[in-house]
Every structure is written in C-alpha cells, then in structure tokens.
Design an enzyme around this catalytic site. Structure first.
Site, PDB file in Angstrom:
ATOM      1  CE  LYS A 192       0.897   1.145   4.501  1.00 20.33           C
ATOM      2  NZ  LYS A 192       1.690   2.264   4.936  1.00 20.33           N
ATOM      3  CG  ASP A 216      -1.062  -0.023   8.172  1.00 15.89           C
ATOM      4  OD1 ASP A 216      -1.876   0.855   8.514  1.00 15.89           O
ATOM      5  OD2 ASP A 216       0.133   0.208   7.924  1.00 15.89           O
TER       6      ASP A 216
HETATM    7  P1  ATP Z   1       3.836  -0.354   7.849  1.00 10.00           P
HETATM    8  O1  ATP Z   1       3.812   0.434   6.590  1.00 10.00           O
HETATM    9  O2  ATP Z   1       2.537  -1.075   8.161  1.00 10.00           O
HETATM   10  O3  ATP Z   1       4.423   0.380   9.027  1.00 10.00           O
HETATM   11  P2  ATP Z   1       6.269  -1.625   7.073  1.00 10.00           P
HETATM   12  O4  ATP Z   1       6.225  -1.812   5.596  1.00 10.00           O
HETATM   13  O5  ATP Z   1       7.027  -0.415   7.545  1.00 10.00           O
HETATM   14  O6  ATP Z   1       4.804  -1.600   7.633  1.00 10.00           O
HETATM   15  P3  ATP Z   1       6.813  -4.441   7.432  1.00 10.00           P
HETATM   16  O7  ATP Z   1       7.474  -4.756   6.126  1.00 10.00           O
HETATM   17  O8  ATP Z   1       5.429  -4.888   7.613  1.00 10.00           O
HETATM   18  O9  ATP Z   1       6.919  -2.873   7.750  1.00 10.00           O
HETATM   19  O10 ATP Z   1       7.786  -5.056   8.568  1.00 10.00           O
HETATM   20  C1  ATP Z   1       7.936  -4.532   9.852  1.00 10.00           C
HETATM   21  C2  ATP Z   1       8.633  -5.550  10.786  1.00 10.00           C
HETATM   22  O11 ATP Z   1       7.815  -6.701  10.931  1.00 10.00           O
HETATM   23  C3  ATP Z   1       9.981  -6.032  10.291  1.00 10.00           C
HETATM   24  O12 ATP Z   1      10.916  -5.758  11.295  1.00 10.00           O
HETATM   25  C4  ATP Z   1       9.851  -7.540  10.098  1.00 10.00           C
HETATM   26  O13 ATP Z   1      10.937  -8.284  10.548  1.00 10.00           O
HETATM   27  C5  ATP Z   1       8.586  -7.918  10.866  1.00 10.00           C
HETATM   28  N1  ATP Z   1       7.771  -8.934  10.145  1.00 10.00           N
HETATM   29  C6  ATP Z   1       7.135  -9.973  10.684  1.00 10.00           C
HETATM   30  N2  ATP Z   1       6.473 -10.681   9.769  1.00 10.00           N
HETATM   31  C7  ATP Z   1       6.664 -10.088   8.590  1.00 10.00           C
HETATM   32  C8  ATP Z   1       6.233 -10.355   7.260  1.00 10.00           C
HETATM   33  N3  ATP Z   1       5.446 -11.407   6.953  1.00 10.00           N
HETATM   34  N4  ATP Z   1       6.642  -9.504   6.289  1.00 10.00           N
HETATM   35  C9  ATP Z   1       7.413  -8.428   6.595  1.00 10.00           C
HETATM   36  N5  ATP Z   1       7.867  -8.141   7.825  1.00 10.00           N
HETATM   37  C10 ATP Z   1       7.498  -8.954   8.835  1.00 10.00           C
END
Ligand code: ATP
Length: 280
Positions: free
Chosen positions: A11, A137
């Site tokens: 997203k 989210d």
């Molecule tokens: P948001 O935009 O919702 O804040 P994000 O894109 O910044 O999310 P994610 O990629 O969802 O962050 O990952 C955040 C943390 O979650 C990472 O430190 C990762 O190790 C952990 N994590 C656990 N499961 C997953 C997964 N299936 N995919 C990605 N990260 C994961």
C-alpha cells in the site's frame, strides 16, 4: 492436502495525519491508503498435523512465531478450534520495514485464506476485528478498497472513483523503525486538519492531498528522502511523498512511460529498490 495461493499487495499513503496519542499508546490517525500491484506471494497448505510452519524468502524476516503471518494463522486455527495445522510459504517481493505495509498485507491474506480453507465463514467485519489485534494496517488490506482509515486504522470508509495512477516506488536502503518514528513524533495539539476533496476525479486532486506527518521525524534523520522526492518531481512526477513511516518514497505519474523513464534514471545512479507499479 488443500493448498491456496495468494497475492498480498503493498500500500501507499497519500495522506497520513497523526491526530493524537491514545491512553493505550497507539495514535489516532487519519489516512488515505491505496493498494498497488507489488505483491508478496503466499502459499497456504493445510496439514493433518497441528502447528503453524512459516518459511519466508527474506533473511531479515523471522520464520516462526515472530512472523505476523504465523500469528494470523494461529488466530484462525484457534478460532476454528481446529486440530489441523498449516504450512505457510512467503516469497517477499515487498521491501521489508519500508512503509509499504508488507507484513500487514501478508497477515490479512493469511486471515482471508484460512477463513476459506477452514470454511469458517467469518464476515469481512469479523476478519477486520481479528486483524486489528495483529496490526493497525491489517484491517485496510481485508477491506480491499482505497480507503479513508481513521481511529488506529480500523475505521474504514471507501473512496470510490480514485483515478488510476502509475506509482514509482523508490526505497533508499536505510533502516527506519516504525516504533521509533511514532515515539519521536512531536504532536501539535488542536491543529486544524486539511479539508479533503469530496471526490477524487483527477490525478491533480489526488496530488493535492499528499501529506505525511511522519516525514517530520524521518526526513531530518534521513535527508535523502527529500532528495528523492525532489528528483521524482524533476523527472516528471505530478507529486511525491514518503509512504507510512518510510523510508520508501513514491512519485505519482500520469503515464507508465514517464514513470519507467524516471525509474531508469534513479536506477542508473543507485542500487536502491525501485518499481513502477499500478494502483489497484
Ligand atoms: P507499515 O507500513 O505497516 O508500518 P512496514 O512496511 O514499515 O509496515 P513491514 O514490512 O510490515 O513494515 O515489517 C515490519 C517488521 O515486521 C519487520 O521488522 C519484520 O521483521 C517484521 N515482520 C514480521 N512478519 C513479517 C512479514 N510477513 N513480512 C514483513 N515483515 C514482517
């Protein structure tokens, strides 16, 4: 053995207003979010033996109970009171900890997939309730529509008629912790929120709302984000913004060709992750 293959999209945030801190530590937000066609691939295989197994292609994402997809599957097996187990294979295409909601999307896909595999028949609202406990989210990805998200992200209203845009994603390989961003945010009490258009009939109206309060924390620590935003505008983007807590920056383009040409320019100069994607 029953198997289901799922695509979990990323997203972007066109708008992210932080309204205030709640007693439970979360923040009240006002966000406008849209899904884009950069997807993780997830395979769910129901097993006769109990337990959840996760294998993930990314070395920086945990395989076991630390994976949010594991938690989603566990929640659904517990809800079903099932003795089955599930093997989950995740191919990560969405950059991790990037502000693109990859983990939340994986969790949402697992909730919806397990609902189908276990024939639980939970409604969208029930799945959203379950998803909310996993991450702010997650409900948005169950909703599956461009949305205004309020509360901590679980109060969702559809925004129909958003124009199709081409989005260029650029992720400078810097590590940003979402928890650190929210912890460091200085809230302005009682400020007026910008009025939003009633309809988004053109790319110009989408670009007119681009705003992200979290930039005030992430950009001073990583000024490269401003450089990328400016570079994308110079390369023909109608607007550019950091997504979520960053560090991914996106540019909004009217044409695929211009977005791809911009991507080529950025890739020539750096080894950053870049992708031209379409809004869903
Ligand atoms: P948001 O935009 O919702 O804040 P994000 O894109 O910044 O999310 P994610 O990629 O969802 O962050 O990952 C955040 C943390 O979650 C990472 O430190 C990762 O190790 C952990 N994590 C656990 N499961 C997953 C997964 N299936 N995919 C990605 N990260 C994961």
């Amino acid at each position: 053995m029953q198997t289901l293959t799922l695509s979990a999209p990323a997203k972007i945030n066109y708008l992210l207003d932080v309204i205030g801190k709640r007693p439970d530590g979360y923040h009240d937000l006002r966000m406008i979010m849209q899904r884009v066609n950069l997807c993780d691939d997830i395979t769910l295989t129901l097993t006769d033996t109990p337990g959840v197994n996760v294998t993930c292609s990314s070395k920086v994402v945990p395989d076991g109970p630390g994976n949010i997809a594991w938690k989603a599957a566990r929640a659904m097996l517990d809800l079903a009171g099932s003795d089955n187990g599930v093997n989950i294979k995740i191919i990560k295409n969405i950059p991790v900890a990037a502000g693109l909601g990859g983990g939340s999307s994986d969790a949402a896909s697992v909730l919806m997939g397990m609902n189908e595999l276990l024939k639980l028949g939970l409604t969208e609202q029930q799945l959203i309730e379950t998803g909310r406990k996993l991450g702010a989210d997650v409900p948005f990805f169950i909703f599956k529509k461009t949305a205004l998200a309020e509360g901590i992200g679980e109060k969702l209203s559809p925004l129909p008629g958003m124009p199709k845009c081409w989005i260029l994603l650029v992720n400078p390989a810097v590590h940003v912790s979402t928890a650190w961003v929210y912890r460091s945010l200085q809230l302005t009490n009682g400020r007026e929120l910008n009025k939003l258009p009633e309809f988004f009939e053109s790319i110009e109206s989408v670009v007119s709302i681009l705003s992200n309060d979290l930039e005030t924390v992430t950009i001073p620590a990583f000024p490269v984000i401003t450089d990328i935003k400016e570079r994308l505008i110079n390369l023909g983007a109608a607007g550019s913004l950091m997504s979520g807590s960053g560090p991914t920056v996106f540019g909004v383009f009217k044409s695929f060709e211009v977005a791809e040409a911009a991507r080529h320019e950025v890739s020539k100069e750096t080894n950053w992750f870049t992708a031209t994607v379409e809004t869903l």
